[in-house]
Scaffold this active site. Sequence first.
Site, PDB file in Angstrom:
ATOM      1  N   LYS A 219       0.851  -1.190   0.000  1.00  0.00           N
ATOM      2  CA  LYS A 219       0.000   0.000   0.000  1.00  0.00           C
ATOM      3  C   LYS A 219       0.882   1.232   0.000  1.00  0.00           C
ATOM      4  CE  LYS A 219      -3.566   2.448   2.559  1.00  0.00           C
ATOM      5  NZ  LYS A 219      -4.611   2.368   3.586  1.00  0.00           N
ATOM      6  N   ARG A 229     -10.714   9.974   1.988  1.00  0.00           N
ATOM      7  CA  ARG A 229     -10.565  10.649   3.287  1.00  0.00           C
ATOM      8  C   ARG A 229     -11.689  11.658   3.496  1.00  0.00           C
ATOM      9  NH1 ARG A 229      -3.959  11.112   2.927  1.00  0.00           N
ATOM     10  NH2 ARG A 229      -3.606   8.857   2.856  1.00  0.00           N
ATOM     11  N   LYS A 242       1.240  10.157   5.496  1.00  0.00           N
ATOM     12  CA  LYS A 242       1.402   8.781   5.976  1.00  0.00           C
ATOM     13  C   LYS A 242       2.685   8.128   5.466  1.00  0.00           C
ATOM     14  CE  LYS A 242      -3.585   8.159   6.609  1.00  0.00           C
ATOM     15  NZ  LYS A 242      -4.729   7.229   6.534  1.00  0.00           N
ATOM     16  N   LYS A 273      -2.291  -1.519  -3.810  1.00  0.00           N
ATOM     17  CA  LYS A 273      -3.123  -0.330  -3.740  1.00  0.00           C
ATOM     18  C   LYS A 273      -2.275   0.930  -3.820  1.00  0.00           C
ATOM     19  CE  LYS A 273      -6.150   1.896  -0.481  1.00  0.00           C
ATOM     20  NZ  LYS A 273      -6.463   2.032   0.904  1.00  0.00           N
TER      21      LYS A 273
HETATM   22  C1  PBG Z   1      -7.403   3.536   5.642  1.00  0.00           C
HETATM   23  C2  PBG Z   1      -7.716   3.312   4.211  1.00  0.00           C
HETATM   24  C3  PBG Z   1      -7.541   4.208   3.149  1.00  0.00           C
HETATM   25  C4  PBG Z   1      -8.115   3.610   2.035  1.00  0.00           C
HETATM   26  C5  PBG Z   1      -8.589   2.356   2.433  1.00  0.00           C
HETATM   27  N1  PBG Z   1      -8.316   2.172   3.784  1.00  0.00           N
HETATM   28  C6  PBG Z   1      -6.990   5.586   3.122  1.00  0.00           C
HETATM   29  C7  PBG Z   1      -5.657   5.875   3.646  1.00  0.00           C
HETATM   30  O1  PBG Z   1      -4.819   4.993   3.813  1.00  0.00           O
HETATM   31  O2  PBG Z   1      -5.440   7.044   3.925  1.00  0.00           O
HETATM   32  C8  PBG Z   1      -8.205   4.260   0.686  1.00  0.00           C
HETATM   33  C9  PBG Z   1      -9.288   3.790  -0.215  1.00  0.00           C
HETATM   34  C10 PBG Z   1      -9.619   4.704  -1.332  1.00  0.00           C
HETATM   35  O3  PBG Z   1      -8.970   5.742  -1.553  1.00  0.00           O
HETATM   36  O4  PBG Z   1     -10.591   4.390  -2.043  1.00  0.00           O
HETATM   37  N2  PBG Z   1      -6.335   2.904   6.202  1.00  0.00           N
END
Ligand code: PBG
Length: 350
Positions: A219, A229, A242, A273
């Site tokens: 990720k 968000r 992050k 992702k």
């Molecule tokens: C949270 C999370 C995120 C997404 C899925 N779980 C956002 C992030 O890591 O800030 C993103 C999913 C999307 O953008 O569709 N941990």
Amino acid sequence: MPPITGKARPAEVVSLSGGKSANLGLTTRMRRNRQTEWSRRLVRENALTTDDLIWPLFICEGKNTREPIASMPGIERLSVDQIVREAERAMKLKIPALALFPNTPKELRDETGSEALKEDNLVGRALRAIKKEFPEIGLVADVALDPYTSHGHDGVMKDGVILNDESVALLVDQARVLAACGADVVAPSDMMDGRIGAIRAGLDAANFADVQILSYAAKYASAFYGPFRDAVGSNATLKGDKRTYQMDPANSGEALREVALDIEEGADMVMVKPGLPYLDILWRVKEAFGMPTFAYQVSGEYAMIEGAARNGWLDGDKAMMESLLAFKRAGADAVLTYFAPRVAEKLGKQ
Ligand code: PBG
């Protein structure tokens, strides 16, 4: 590489301008197989089916409530009763699984995300409500603290630092709570080190040996999560970024190490992702490990396609189908996509 056989046969080459024939004398003509729809269907290498879809949904408080999300046109946050209606729609469309994300009320967010450990939080209530009416649909629940913390980070923070092992301890508890509420799959999206092994052990010790782990293994710290968000309400609260736990978009060898670790620690399925900007990673992960490998077509990817479509800048349905087929071509076994119900409807009509 296959032999190149498309060369002109020298004896038959003729001048195209002044000669008698315009025939290049090609032995191989790639266009022959593309002439007709029946032929294109026969030589097609990949296909997207409804079996490949996981549908992410956003939950909010209230009853009979549907709140539009400005940066994700066409997507709404839904109260628990409405989520159950969408689960019914998913059942009818034969979508295998849903993934649930809460928009936790601001007053319930705190430093350590304590709301994440409550069985009657939004996700817990949604899991139980769906399980009760539609036990056959797969339920995926995110494991991470960001929808619950006042600072919007996935773990606990001290003096501006996200603490790894302290966060993992909480994530294990969160995973257990989700399993107790009926999650079939827990999906750690936090990117803390060692969380897959700890969650596996925690689930097993609590008699949840059959609960699957879908690891957000590779990720990236991506700008494409922006609309998500907004949807879960962590954009306003997020302090900083992050990059100390999510991966650097410049790296790909590191993704293989991340995935290898998660497999070793007990992941049943792994995820890459975001999606389209990271198809190279998806391909490498599938090639290297042969694991069930999922891709997440994230909120920003959805927003780009849908935003352009709504402005008349591209054919939204075609771009949607093409983008999802690209995941299959790159090796994905399934895709999390906000387009899931639309795709399933389209595939059902074909
Ligand atoms: C949270 C999370 C995120 C997404 C899925 N779980 C956002 C992030 O890591 O800030 C993103 C999913 C999307 O953008 O569709 N941990």
